[in-house]
Motif scaffolding. Sequence first.
Motif, PDB file in Angstrom:
ATOM      1  N   THR A 111       0.819  -1.209   0.000  1.00  0.00           N
ATOM      2  CA  THR A 111       0.000   0.000   0.000  1.00  0.00           C
ATOM      3  C   THR A 111       0.854   1.260   0.000  1.00  0.00           C
ATOM      4  O   THR A 111       0.358   2.342  -0.250  1.00  0.00           O
ATOM      5  CB  THR A 111      -0.931   0.045   1.228  1.00  0.00           C
ATOM      6  OG1 THR A 111      -0.120  -0.080   2.398  1.00  0.00           O
ATOM      7  CG2 THR A 111      -1.947  -1.055   1.198  1.00  0.00           C
ATOM      8  N   LYS A 112       2.134   1.097   0.320  1.00  0.00           N
ATOM      9  CA  LYS A 112       3.017   2.262   0.230  1.00  0.00           C
ATOM     10  C   LYS A 112       3.555   2.416  -1.181  1.00  0.00           C
ATOM     11  O   LYS A 112       4.388   3.283  -1.433  1.00  0.00           O
ATOM     12  CB  LYS A 112       4.164   2.123   1.222  1.00  0.00           C
ATOM     13  CG  LYS A 112       3.694   2.360   2.645  1.00  0.00           C
ATOM     14  CD  LYS A 112       4.829   2.249   3.644  1.00  0.00           C
ATOM     15  CE  LYS A 112       4.292   2.369   5.061  1.00  0.00           C
ATOM     16  NZ  LYS A 112       5.003   1.469   5.989  1.00  0.00           N
ATOM     17  N   GLY A 144      -7.591  -1.607  -4.565  1.00  0.00           N
ATOM     18  CA  GLY A 144      -8.599  -2.249  -3.723  1.00  0.00           C
ATOM     19  C   GLY A 144      -7.997  -2.709  -2.409  1.00  0.00           C
ATOM     20  O   GLY A 144      -8.604  -2.580  -1.348  1.00  0.00           O
ATOM     21  N   LEU A 145      -6.765  -3.228  -2.490  1.00  0.00           N
ATOM     22  CA  LEU A 145      -6.094  -3.695  -1.281  1.00  0.00           C
ATOM     23  C   LEU A 145      -5.742  -2.530  -0.358  1.00  0.00           C
ATOM     24  O   LEU A 145      -5.808  -2.658   0.865  1.00  0.00           O
ATOM     25  CB  LEU A 145      -4.835  -4.487  -1.643  1.00  0.00           C
ATOM     26  CG  LEU A 145      -5.096  -5.896  -2.176  1.00  0.00           C
ATOM     27  CD1 LEU A 145      -3.833  -6.510  -2.756  1.00  0.00           C
ATOM     28  CD2 LEU A 145      -5.664  -6.798  -1.085  1.00  0.00           C
ATOM     29  N   THR A 146      -5.411  -1.400  -0.947  1.00  0.00           N
ATOM     30  CA  THR A 146      -5.138  -0.214  -0.135  1.00  0.00           C
ATOM     31  C   THR A 146      -6.398   0.196   0.625  1.00  0.00           C
ATOM     32  O   THR A 146      -6.365   0.469   1.822  1.00  0.00           O
ATOM     33  CB  THR A 146      -4.671   0.957  -1.031  1.00  0.00           C
ATOM     34  OG1 THR A 146      -3.558   0.513  -1.799  1.00  0.00           O
ATOM     35  CG2 THR A 146      -4.277   2.154  -0.202  1.00  0.00           C
ATOM     36  N   MET A 147      -7.511   0.162  -0.093  1.00  0.00           N
ATOM     37  CA  MET A 147      -8.775   0.528   0.548  1.00  0.00           C
ATOM     38  C   MET A 147      -9.088  -0.459   1.686  1.00  0.00           C
ATOM     39  O   MET A 147      -9.498  -0.064   2.773  1.00  0.00           O
ATOM     40  CB  MET A 147      -9.882   0.522  -0.512  1.00  0.00           C
ATOM     41  CG  MET A 147     -11.221   0.936   0.011  1.00  0.00           C
ATOM     42  SD  MET A 147     -12.326   1.514  -1.290  1.00  0.00           S
ATOM     43  CE  MET A 147     -12.424   0.131  -2.355  1.00  0.00           C
ATOM     44  N   ASP A 167      -1.028   7.890   6.248  1.00  0.00           N
ATOM     45  CA  ASP A 167       0.284   7.396   5.849  1.00  0.00           C
ATOM     46  C   ASP A 167       0.473   7.323   4.347  1.00  0.00           C
ATOM     47  O   ASP A 167       1.576   7.130   3.860  1.00  0.00           O
ATOM     48  CB  ASP A 167       0.539   5.983   6.413  1.00  0.00           C
ATOM     49  CG  ASP A 167       0.732   6.014   7.904  1.00  0.00           C
ATOM     50  OD1 ASP A 167       0.934   7.117   8.431  1.00  0.00           O
ATOM     51  OD2 ASP A 167       0.657   4.939   8.536  1.00  0.00           O
ATOM     52  N   ILE A 168      -0.618   7.374   3.631  1.00  0.00           N
ATOM     53  CA  ILE A 168      -0.504   7.214   2.185  1.00  0.00           C
ATOM     54  C   ILE A 168      -1.137   8.401   1.492  1.00  0.00           C
ATOM     55  O   ILE A 168      -1.801   9.221   2.124  1.00  0.00           O
ATOM     56  CB  ILE A 168      -1.202   5.919   1.708  1.00  0.00           C
ATOM     57  CG1 ILE A 168      -2.686   5.958   2.069  1.00  0.00           C
ATOM     58  CG2 ILE A 168      -0.551   4.695   2.298  1.00  0.00           C
ATOM     59  CD1 ILE A 168      -3.542   5.217   1.122  1.00  0.00           C
ATOM     60  N   ASN A 169      -0.940   8.444   0.207  1.00  0.00           N
ATOM     61  CA  ASN A 169      -1.611   9.459  -0.577  1.00  0.00           C
ATOM     62  C   ASN A 169      -2.735   8.790  -1.356  1.00  0.00           C
ATOM     63  O   ASN A 169      -2.499   8.167  -2.381  1.00  0.00           O
ATOM     64  CB  ASN A 169      -0.606  10.108  -1.539  1.00  0.00           C
ATOM     65  CG  ASN A 169      -1.262  11.100  -2.461  1.00  0.00           C
ATOM     66  OD1 ASN A 169      -2.472  11.331  -2.374  1.00  0.00           O
ATOM     67  ND2 ASN A 169      -0.483  11.667  -3.354  1.00  0.00           N
ATOM     68  N   LEU A 226      -2.772   6.336  -4.646  1.00  0.00           N
ATOM     69  CA  LEU A 226      -2.779   4.891  -4.441  1.00  0.00           C
ATOM     70  C   LEU A 226      -4.140   4.228  -4.559  1.00  0.00           C
ATOM     71  O   LEU A 226      -4.238   3.018  -4.608  1.00  0.00           O
ATOM     72  CB  LEU A 226      -2.154   4.558  -3.081  1.00  0.00           C
ATOM     73  CG  LEU A 226      -0.643   4.842  -3.074  1.00  0.00           C
ATOM     74  CD1 LEU A 226      -0.121   4.936  -1.667  1.00  0.00           C
ATOM     75  CD2 LEU A 226       0.117   3.786  -3.844  1.00  0.00           C
ATOM     76  N   ILE A 227      -5.177   5.027  -4.593  1.00  0.00           N
ATOM     77  CA  ILE A 227      -6.491   4.407  -4.810  1.00  0.00           C
ATOM     78  C   ILE A 227      -7.014   4.858  -6.156  1.00  0.00           C
ATOM     79  O   ILE A 227      -6.906   6.012  -6.499  1.00  0.00           O
ATOM     80  CB  ILE A 227      -7.476   4.750  -3.693  1.00  0.00           C
ATOM     81  CG1 ILE A 227      -7.046   3.988  -2.438  1.00  0.00           C
ATOM     82  CG2 ILE A 227      -8.894   4.344  -4.075  1.00  0.00           C
ATOM     83  CD1 ILE A 227      -7.955   4.119  -1.277  1.00  0.00           C
TER      84      ILE A 227
END
Lengths: 243, 200
Positions: free
Chosen positions: B141-142, B178-181, B193-195, B199-200
């Motif tokens: 996810t990073k 999808g995995l980030t979500m 932590d993410i943008n 990333l989505i």
Amino acid sequence: MELFNENSKLASVIHKDHSLLPVINRLGVKLGFGDKTIRNICEEREIDLNFFVEIINVFHYEAYFPEKRLLDFSVSMVIEYLVKTHRYYIDYLIPENDRLIELFLSANPEQSTENDLVRKFYTKFKEEFVIHIDFEESVMFPYVLELNQVIENPLSRPNFRQKYPDFSISGFEKEHSAMDDKMDDLKNIIIKYLPPNYDQNRGNAFLSNLFMFEKDLKNHSRIEDHILLPKVKQLEMILQSHE
Amino acid sequence: MNSNLNKSIVLISPLDVVLTGLFEILKGSVAGEIIQLRRGDEIIDYPELTGNFLVIAVPEELEKSTTLIRHILPVTGSVQFMALNLDLNSALSTPSISINDSAALICYKVNEILNSFSTNPGKETDTELTRREIEVLQLLTKGYSNKEIADQLFVSTHTVISHRKNISEKTGIKSASGLTMYAILKNIIDVTDINPDELI
Ligand SMILES: [Fe+2]
Ligand SMILES: [Fe+2]
């Protein structure tokens, strides 16, 4: 499992499988067909009977995919059907999805992190989907239609060769799996991972539409990957042999 | 079962009899994994240690492991420390258990700390994934590639791919976005932590 044939009454076909409604629409049939058989209707509206029967059967029964017979249909007929399917997505299914997902999310404004995530994901999916369709309609389909013409009319060959120096569909092939995955992911996020305090009826309505979309899209991609592409490769081979 | 999976205990003592004794006392009353180490710096061999965990160690080793955990391990959940007092004549101020505590008291103290993990609102991870899979997911996810994840975890790219496959099978989510979500919804990563736009 039952396959439909030219003598089936279209009304009873629809009673058995109403997910065929948009399919018969894009094949050129509108509601109000009384008790007519598929043959009657196709003759009346000058629709290719075999194409009609095969397409509804392929759609109705996932395991049914008579590749050999499907490959007999003309490229222009297949593309016309695919483009009509695109229109159905762009003009109806996508706006309907937009409406339903907004109804679903906006009823639960306190879940703003979740809502933002789902909206973002859905928007990205939609963007990719529209780009995919645009590419097919503006680049891939025109190439296929021109390729088809150049085989019928050898005189236009130099022109074609100039326009497409390495005429090959493989450069145009676009994966469908990434889009399918995203659609699946969206369903699973809503079914499995959203908190339960959302309005269930609105969630169901959105999901039903998404399931319908998914089924239609799978079928559409299957026709592109397993009918259109092999046909184009065939045509390319023919052209190559003429060189 | 899911939330307990992420609450493990690390026991650190140079004395086997202490490790074994504590392990026997605790194993029946805690749901998570119990890792036994002789030295605090051995914790470096457990890069898969993520989520919430409790370190119970003799004071000298406690210090070593604290520094290591704070600086080296990609810790995601919270970590608690508990001193293990083997010296009957001294009292320790930090949460501690003593060699002469009864088994029941030790279990009580330990569980009290373990339970405090889950009262940390919104931070509990509730997932069917293993620790290692969670780690892969976090790196994914990073925006890291399979190769980069493999390098960071000292495993082969092949292993990372098989972790990713398992993650997708378990969660039903296949795309990276999808995995980030999923990771955000499950508190495996923090949305800050993410943008998300990227990333989505
Ligand atoms: Fe298409
Ligand atoms: Fe397509």
